[in-house]
Design a protein around this motif. Structure first.
Motif, mmCIF file in Angstrom:
data_model
loop_
_atom_site.group_PDB
_atom_site.id
_atom_site.type_symbol
_atom_site.label_atom_id
_atom_site.label_comp_id
_atom_site.label_asym_id
_atom_site.label_seq_id
_atom_site.Cartn_x
_atom_site.Cartn_y
_atom_site.Cartn_z
ATOM 1 N N GLY A 186 0.795 -1.305 0.007
ATOM 2 C CA GLY A 186 0.072 0.199 -0.123
ATOM 3 C C GLY A 186 0.850 0.976 0.167
ATOM 4 N N SER A 216 0.276 3.706 -2.794
ATOM 5 C CA SER A 216 -0.020 5.467 -2.352
ATOM 6 C C SER A 216 0.778 6.456 -3.018
ATOM 7 N N ASN A 252 0.472 6.751 -6.596
ATOM 8 C CA ASN A 252 -0.923 7.279 -6.859
ATOM 9 C C ASN A 252 -0.911 8.693 -6.841
ATOM 10 N N TYR A 253 -0.172 9.300 -6.092
ATOM 11 C CA TYR A 253 0.316 10.978 -6.023
ATOM 12 C C TYR A 253 0.626 11.432 -7.369
ATOM 13 N N SER A 305 -2.923 9.196 -11.014
ATOM 14 C CA SER A 305 -4.192 8.489 -10.624
ATOM 15 C C SER A 305 -4.342 7.076 -11.045
ATOM 16 N N GLY A 306 -4.637 6.369 -10.579
ATOM 17 C CA GLY A 306 -5.293 4.945 -10.817
ATOM 18 C C GLY A 306 -4.192 3.975 -10.712
ATOM 19 N N ARG A 313 -2.917 3.248 -7.548
ATOM 20 C CA ARG A 313 -3.209 2.458 -6.355
ATOM 21 C C ARG A 313 -4.048 1.273 -6.711
ATOM 22 N N SER A 314 -5.011 1.270 -7.615
ATOM 23 C CA SER A 314 -5.740 0.271 -7.802
ATOM 24 C C SER A 314 -5.177 -0.932 -8.792
ATOM 25 N N LEU A 315 -4.443 -0.268 -9.606
ATOM 26 C CA LEU A 315 -3.455 -1.023 -10.654
ATOM 27 C C LEU A 315 -2.523 -2.024 -9.777
ATOM 28 N N MET A 370 -2.756 -2.941 -6.488
ATOM 29 C CA MET A 370 -3.451 -3.668 -5.699
ATOM 30 C C MET A 370 -4.232 -4.855 -6.106
#
Lengths: 433, 361
Positions: free
Chosen positions: A122, A126, A129-130, A133-134, A136-138, A140
Motif C-alpha cells: 500500500g 499510495s 498514486n500521487y 491517478s489509478g 493504487r488500484s493497478l 493492488m
C-alpha cells in the motif's frame, strides 16, 4: 575550552628549573596563575553551559530536529526502492525506451506478491498514486493475482491489467525508484515531471499552490498594513497619555491579547456572519434590507478582519516601546522653530518611530503567514492560506512529502524576509515593550 | 541505588495489580458528537460495567489514517481501537497499519447460529475491517426557510437557486458533491461513477457545481452542518444523516432530510497493529447482534448485521419509530448511491487537488 593548549604551555613554565620570579606567577598552592585562571574560566563556562543545557536540549529536540526531519522528508523517497526492491534493481539497466524486458516483469510479479503478503504494498501504491491517478488500484489488483502468475510474466501481467503495456508507467516506476526525489518540490510549485522526465507545468485545473503562496503573502501584507494603520495612533496615545489613563488603555490592549485565539476567532464568526450581530444591527436600524445582508465572513474579508484584530497587539507593543523613548521636547522644539504639525511629524517624530514600525511589521507579517486556525475557521474558500494546505496534506491527503516541501519553501521565505529586515533595520532594534 | 530499587518495586507492584484486576484502559477513536454518544450507550458503558475496563473516547476519526500512520512510524501506537471508513481501512490494511480480522473467530455468531461471516451485510467485511453501521451522506434543510407548500424533495432542488434560495453548506471535499452534481445534471444514480471516470463527467460535475459555487459555505467537521442549519446561516446542508436525526429528535430542530440520491456507505472498527490481544474481548462483545441493534436505538444508522436489523425498533429516549429514519428504509433507499470505494481510492488524490484548485478560483 577553545584554548586547551594554554595549560600545557603554562605547565612547562611551572617545571622550568630556573623558575625566576616573574617568568611564572603562581598561586598560594603553587599552581601557575595562568593555569589557575584557565581552570576557573573553564569551570564557569561549564557551569554556564549546564545552566542553559535544558534549553539547548529542548531547542534541539523540539525545533532543530523537526526542521531537519521536515527538510529531509521533502526529498525523501524510500517507498519504491524499499518495497519494490527487485523491480527497481532490474530497472536500473533499462534505458526507458519502449517496454522493459521480461526480467523486469518477473521481478515486479515477485515484488507484488511479496508486498501483498508483507502488507506493505500500500505504501508504494499510495506513493505512485500521487504521481498518477489509478496507480493504487493497478498495484493492488495486480498484486492479488501476482501470487498465481507463471512465466512468461510479461504476458501474465499485461493480461491482469493492460496498463502494464504503458511505457509511461514503467518510466514512472524507474524515476521514483531513486531514493531522493524532486517531485514534492515540483508539486509544491504546481509543476510535475512529464512522462519523458522533463519538468512541465501541471494542467491549469490542478494548479493551486503558487496562487495560494501569492495570496498568503499579499493578505499578510494587507493585514500588516492595516495593523500599522490602526496601531500607530493607539501606540501614540499610550505613550503620551498620563500614566493613569495610559494604564487603562494598556489593559484594553492587553486583555484581548490574553484571551484565547479560538475564543476571539469564534466571536468574530458570531459578529460577522449573515445572521450575526452586525448584520442584525444594520438590518435593525434600516441601513440594510433583510435580503441584502452582507457576507463578511467565510471569505477574504473575514480572514483580514479577524487576523488584524488578533495580531494588533503585536504591532502596538513594539511601536509603544519605541514611542515611549522619544522625548516630547523634540516635537516642541520643531514646532517652536517654525515647522507645521505635519512637517514636524514627518521630519522629526515619524523617523524616530521607524524601528518600532519595522519591528512590529516583521513580527506581524511573519506571524500572519504562519497562521492557520483563523483562516481555516473564517476564511471560507477564498480566505485560506498556504498553511491550511500544509495541514490539509498532513491530515487529509496524507501526502506528507508535499506538506514538507511546502513547509520548507515557507521556511526559506521567512528566513529571506528576516535577512532583508536585518539588513534594512537591524534585529537589535526589535523591542517588545 | 535506593531510588532505582524503589522505582522497580513500584513498577512491579503496578504491573501485578494490573494483572490481578485485569482492568484495562481502552483508547477508542471515533467521530465524536451524537455518533460517539450512541457508541457510549450501546457498547462502552455496558462493557465497562461488565469488565471493569475504562473506555477513553478520542474524537479523531476524521484524521484516523494520518494518526495511525504517524503512530506506527513513531513506533508508539496509543490507540487500541479505531472507528473508520472502509475506504480508509483498505489503505491502512495494505500498508500494514492495522490487523487482519478473522470474522468467525473474532465475532460472535448470530443468535440463530449463523456464523458472523455470513451474517454481516454482503461484501461488507474486508480483510481488516468489521462494519457496525450503514450511514448515509444526505442533504438536509431547515423547514422554516421555505414556504410550507414548497419544501424541497430532490437533489435537483439543492442546485436550484431560483426556486430554493439561500446558502448551501457542503463538505469541503469532492466525494458526494461530485456525485450529487451529476445526478442533478440528469445522470442516473447507477451511472454516476462510470460518468465520473471520464474527463467529460468530471467537467460536467464541476460545471454543475459552478452554478451554486457562490452560495456555498464549505464545512469540514460533522458538527458544523446542524449548527449552520440551526443558525439559519444556510438553507441546505450536506450532512451525515444521524447528526440531522439527532438534532431533530434531541434538540427539536425543524430539519428535514432530502433522501434523494443519498450516498451511503459503511463505518466500522479496525484494530491498530499489535493491539488485537488487548481488544479481542471488547470486539467480540461490541460486534454481536444485540449490541449492533442497541446502537440503532440512539442514532438513525442501520446496523450492519442482518440479524440485528430485525431487532431495530424505537428510539430509546423518545420512543419514536426508528425505521423511517434509517437510510435503508425502502422509500429513502430508492435512489441511493453506494459510495464506490475503489473509484475514490484511485482518484481522490487527483480530484481533491482539482477540487481545491476549483475552490480557489
Amino acid at each position: 575550552m577553545s584554548d586547551s593548549s594554554a595549560p600545557a604551555t603554562s605547565g612547562s613554565a611551572a617545571h622550568d628549573p630556573n623558575g625566576a620570579p616573574g617568568a611564572a606567577l603562581t598561586t598560594a598552592d603553587g599552581v601557575p596563575l595562568k593555569q589557575s585562571l584557565n581552570r576557573a574560566i573553564r569551570r564557569s563556562r561549564i557551569k554556564a553551559l549546564l545552566l542553559v543545557a535544558p534549553l539547548l536540549v529542548f531547542i534541539g529536540l523540539a525545533f532543530v530536529m523537526p526542521i531537519f526531519d521536515m527538510l529531509s522528508r521533502s526529498v525523501d523517497n524510500p517507498e519504491v526502492s524499499t518495497y519494490l526492491p527487485r523491480t527497481s534493481e532490474v530497472l536500473v539497466d533499462w534505458d526507458g525506451e519502449g517496454l522493459p524486458e521480461e526480467a523486469a516483469y518477473a521481478a515486479l510479479a515477485q515484488d507484488l506478491a511479496a508486498g501483498l503478503k508483507e502488507r506493505n504494498l500500500g505504501r508504494v501504491a499510495s506513493r505512485l498514486n500521487y504521481e498518477k491517478s489509478g496507480m493504487r488500484s493497478l498495484f493492488m489488483k495486480s498484486a492479488r493475482r501476482a501470487g498465481r502468475m507463471e512465466a512468461p510474466y510479461k504476458a501474465a501481467l499485461i493480461k491482469a491489467d493492460e496498463d502494464w503495456e504503458d511505457p509511461d508507467i514503467w518510466r514512472l516506476i524507474k524515476r521514483e525508484s531513486s531514493p531522493l526525489t524532486a517531485s514534492y518540490y515540483l508539486a509544491a510549485v504546481d509543476r510535475q515531471f512529464s512522462p519523458t522526465g522533463e519538468i512541465v507545468e501541471k494542467p491549469e485545473y490542478l494548479q493551486i499552490h503558487v496562487s495560494l503562496f501569492i495570496r498568503t503573502f499579499w493578505m499578510s501584507a494587507a493585514i500588516t498594513g492595516l495593523c500599522l494603520l490602526l496601531a500607530y495612533p493607539v501606540a501614540w496615545l499610550l505613550a503620551t497619555l498620563p500614566a493613569s489613563r495610559g494604564n487603562l488603555l494598556m489593559i484594553l490592549v492587553l486583555l484581548p491579547f490574553w484571551t484565547s485565539l479560538l475564543v476571539r476567532t469564534t466571536t468574530w464568526i458570531a459578529i460577522l456572519q449573515q445572521q450575526g450581530v452586525l448584520n442584525d444591527m444594520l438590518v435593525g436600524v434600516g441601513i440594510l434590507a433583510e435580503e441584502a445582508r452582507i457576507q463578511m465572513i467565510y471569505n477574504k474579508t473575514g480572514t483580514i478582519i479577524a487576523m488584524t484584530h488578533i495580531l494588533l497587539p503585536f504591532m502596538i507593543l513594539p511601536l509603544y516601546s519605541v514611542m515611549k523613548t522619544i522625548p516630547p521636547s523634540y516635537m516642541h522644539a520643531a514646532r517652536s522653530l517654525g515647522a507645521g504639525p505635519i512637517t514636524a511629524f514627518r521630519r522629526v517624530y515619524f523617523p524616530q518611530t521607524l524601528p518600532g514600525i519595522g519591528a512590529g511589521s516583521i513580527l506581524v507579517f511573519i506571524l500572519s503567514i504562519g497562521y492557520y486556525i483563523t483562516p481555516a475557521l473564517v476564511g471560507g474558500q477564498s480566505g485560506r492560506f498556504i498553511t491550511n494546505f500544509i495541514a490539509y496534506h498532513m491530515q487529509t491527503s496524507l501526502n506528507w512529502g508535499l506538506a514538507a516541501a511546502i513547509g520548507s519553501i515557507l521556511l526559506v521565505v521567512v528566513i529571506l524576509f528576516y535577512l532583508v529586515y536585518n539588513r534594512l533595520i537591524g534585529v537589535d532594534k526589535v523591542k517588545l515593550g | 541505588m535506593p531510588l532505582r530499587s524503589l522505582l522497580a518495586v513500584a513498577v512491579a507492584a503496578a504491573g501485578m495489580s494490573a494483572g490481578a484486576a485485569q482492568a484495562e484502559t481502552l483508547n477508542i477513536v471515533s467521530w465524536g458528537g451524537a455518533y460517539t454518544d450512541s457508541q457510549n450507550k450501546a457498547y462502552h458503558e455496558p462493557w465497562e460495567e461488565k469488565s471493569g475496563d475504562t473506555v477513553v473516547n478520542i474524537d479523531k476519526s476524521s484524521n484516523a489514517l494520518s494518526g495511525l500512520r504517524a503512530q506506527v512510524q513513531a513506533g508508539n501506537v496509543t490507540w487500541d481501537l479505531v472507528d473508520m471508513l472502509p475506504s480508509d481501512a483498505l489503505i491502512a490494511c495494505s500498508e500494514g497499519l492495522i490487523e487482519p480480522l478473522d470474522p468467525d473467530t473474532l465475532f460472535a455468531a448470530a443468535p440463530d447460529g449463523t456464523p458472523a461471516s455470513e451474517d454481516f451485510i454482503e461484501n461488507s467485511l474486508s480483510e481488516c475491517f468489521v462494519p457496525q453501521i450503514v450511514y448515509s451522506n444526505i442533504v438536509a434543510f431547515n423547514t422554516e426557510m421555505f414556504p410550507e407548500d414548497k419544501q424541497p424533495d430532490s437533489i435537483d432542488d439543492v442546485f436550484n437557486l431560483e426556486e430554493f434560495p439561500g446558502k448551501r453548506a457542503l463538505q469541503k471535499k469532492p466525494i458526494n458533491n461530485m456525485e450529487w452534481a451529476l445526478v442533478a445534471d440528469g445522470v442516473a444514480p447507477e451511472d454516476v461513477y462510470e460518468m465520473l471516470d471520464s474527463e467529460e463527467g468530471i467537467e460536467r460535475a464541476f460545471a454543475k457545481l459552478d452554478t451554486i459555487k457562490d452560495s456555498v459555505i464549505w464545512w469540514e467537521e460533522g458538527a458544523q452542518p446542524p449548527q449552520l442549519l440551526a443558525d439559519k446561516e444556510v438553507a441546505f446542508a450536506s450532512a451525515y444523516n444521524g447528526r440531522i436525526f439527532d438534532a431533530e429528535v434531541n434538540e427539536k430542530q425543524p430539519f428535514s432530510i432530502v433522501w434523494d440520491a443519498q450516498v451511503f456507505e459503511l463505518d466500522g472498527w479496525v484494530v491498530p497493529t499489535g493491539k488485537l490481544d488487548k481488544v479481542k474481548d471488547y470486539l467480540m462483545f461490541a460486534t454481536d447482534t444485540q449490541r449492533l441493534a442497541d446502537q440503532a436505538k440512539y442514532i438513525s444508522y442501520g446496523p450492519a448485521r442482518t440479524s440485528s436489523a430485525a431487532l431495530v425498533s424505537t428510539h430509546a429516549d423518545t420512543g419514536i419509530d426508528m425505521k423511517p429514519h434509517m437510510p435503508t428504509y425502502g422509500p429513502n433507499f430508492a435512489t441511493a448511491i453506494p459510495k464506490d470505494d475503489e473509484f475514490w481510492a484511485d482518484n481522490l488524490d487527483e480530484l481533491s487537488q482539482r477540487f481545491n484548485a476549483w475552490l480557489a478560483r
